[in-house]
Design a protein around this motif. Structure first.
Motif, short mmCIF file in Angstrom:
data_model
loop_
_atom_site.label_atom_id
_atom_site.label_comp_id
_atom_site.label_asym_id
_atom_site.label_seq_id
_atom_site.Cartn_x
_atom_site.Cartn_y
_atom_site.Cartn_z
N THR A 24 35.74 56.95 34.84
CA THR A 24 34.52 57.70 34.57
C THR A 24 34.06 58.38 35.86
OG1 THR A 24 32.33 57.58 33.57
CG2 THR A 24 32.93 55.77 35.00
N THR A 25 33.36 59.48 35.71
CA THR A 25 32.81 60.18 36.86
C THR A 25 31.34 59.79 37.01
OG1 THR A 25 34.31 62.01 36.51
CG2 THR A 25 32.42 62.44 37.89
N MET A 26 30.96 59.45 38.24
CA MET A 26 29.58 59.07 38.52
C MET A 26 29.15 59.73 39.82
SD MET A 26 30.55 55.12 39.33
CE MET A 26 29.22 54.63 40.38
N HIS A 27 27.94 59.50 40.27
CA HIS A 27 27.42 60.19 41.45
C HIS A 27 28.19 59.86 42.73
CE1 HIS A 27 25.35 56.34 41.62
NE2 HIS A 27 25.12 56.56 42.90
N LEU A 28 28.87 58.73 42.80
CA LEU A 28 29.67 58.36 43.97
C LEU A 28 31.08 58.94 43.93
CD1 LEU A 28 28.70 54.59 44.25
CD2 LEU A 28 27.90 56.46 45.68
N GLY A 29 31.52 59.39 42.78
CA GLY A 29 32.86 59.92 42.60
C GLY A 29 33.47 59.38 41.33
N CYS A 39 47.84 38.52 34.05
CA CYS A 39 46.75 37.54 34.10
C CYS A 39 45.38 38.13 33.80
CB CYS A 39 46.72 36.88 35.48
SG CYS A 39 46.21 38.01 36.79
N ASP A 40 45.28 39.43 33.62
CA ASP A 40 44.05 40.15 33.33
C ASP A 40 43.08 40.22 34.51
OD1 ASP A 40 42.85 41.82 31.44
OD2 ASP A 40 41.43 40.28 30.87
N TYR A 41 43.57 39.94 35.74
CA TYR A 41 42.75 40.16 36.94
C TYR A 41 42.48 41.66 37.04
CZ TYR A 41 41.63 40.86 41.86
OH TYR A 41 41.02 41.23 43.03
N GLY A 42 41.28 42.04 37.42
CA GLY A 42 40.94 43.45 37.51
C GLY A 42 40.17 43.79 38.77
N PHE A 43 40.23 45.06 39.14
CA PHE A 43 39.45 45.55 40.25
C PHE A 43 39.06 47.00 39.99
CE2 PHE A 43 43.77 46.60 41.41
CZ PHE A 43 43.68 47.83 42.02
N VAL A 44 38.13 47.51 40.80
CA VAL A 44 37.59 48.86 40.63
C VAL A 44 37.80 49.64 41.91
CG1 VAL A 44 35.47 50.18 40.27
CG2 VAL A 44 35.85 48.07 38.99
N ARG A 45 38.15 50.90 41.78
CA ARG A 45 38.21 51.83 42.91
C ARG A 45 37.30 53.01 42.60
NH1 ARG A 45 44.47 52.47 44.87
NH2 ARG A 45 44.53 50.54 46.06
N ILE A 46 36.55 53.44 43.62
CA ILE A 46 35.72 54.63 43.49
C ILE A 46 36.18 55.62 44.54
CG2 ILE A 46 33.39 55.59 43.52
CD1 ILE A 46 32.39 52.76 42.78
N ASP A 47 36.86 56.67 44.11
CA ASP A 47 37.38 57.73 44.99
C ASP A 47 38.13 57.23 46.22
OD1 ASP A 47 36.88 59.95 43.51
OD2 ASP A 47 35.06 60.53 44.57
N GLY A 48 38.74 56.06 46.13
CA GLY A 48 39.50 55.52 47.25
C GLY A 48 38.63 54.98 48.39
N GLU A 49 37.33 55.16 48.32
CA GLU A 49 36.42 54.71 49.37
C GLU A 49 35.96 53.28 49.13
OE1 GLU A 49 35.72 56.55 52.09
OE2 GLU A 49 37.07 58.05 51.25
N VAL A 50 35.68 52.95 47.88
CA VAL A 50 35.23 51.60 47.50
C VAL A 50 36.35 50.97 46.70
CG1 VAL A 50 33.52 50.27 46.22
CG2 VAL A 50 32.83 52.36 47.40
#
Length: 56
Positions: A24-29, A39-50
Motif C-alpha cells: 500500500t502507498t502511504m505518506h512515508l512511501g 512458519c508465517d513469520y512476517g516483516f514490513v518494509r517501507i521504501d527500503g528505509e524502514v
C-alpha cells in the motif's frame, strides 16, 4: 517489484524465499508486507528505509 524476496527468517534460522502478501502507498512511501511460507513469520518494509525484519 518482485513477489518473492530472499531474506533471513529468525524462526526457521535460515534464508527463505518470502512472499509479498500486501502493498500500500502511504505518506512515508510504499509499505510492503512479507511472510515466510514455512512458519508465517512476517516483516514490513517501507521504501527500503524502514525494515522491521532487521535486528536493532
Amino acid at each position: 517489484m518482485s513477489l518473492e524476496l530472499e531474506h533471513y527468517c529468525p524462526e526457521c534460522e535460515e534464508y527463505r524465499n518470502f512472499w509479498k502478501v500486501a502493498s500500500t502507498t502511504m505518506h512515508l512511501g510504499t509499505k510492503v508486507k512479507w511472510h515466510c511460507p514455512e512458519c508465517d513469520y512476517g516483516f514490513v518494509r517501507i521504501d527500503g528505509e524502514v525494515d522491521t525484519g532487521q535486528a536493532a
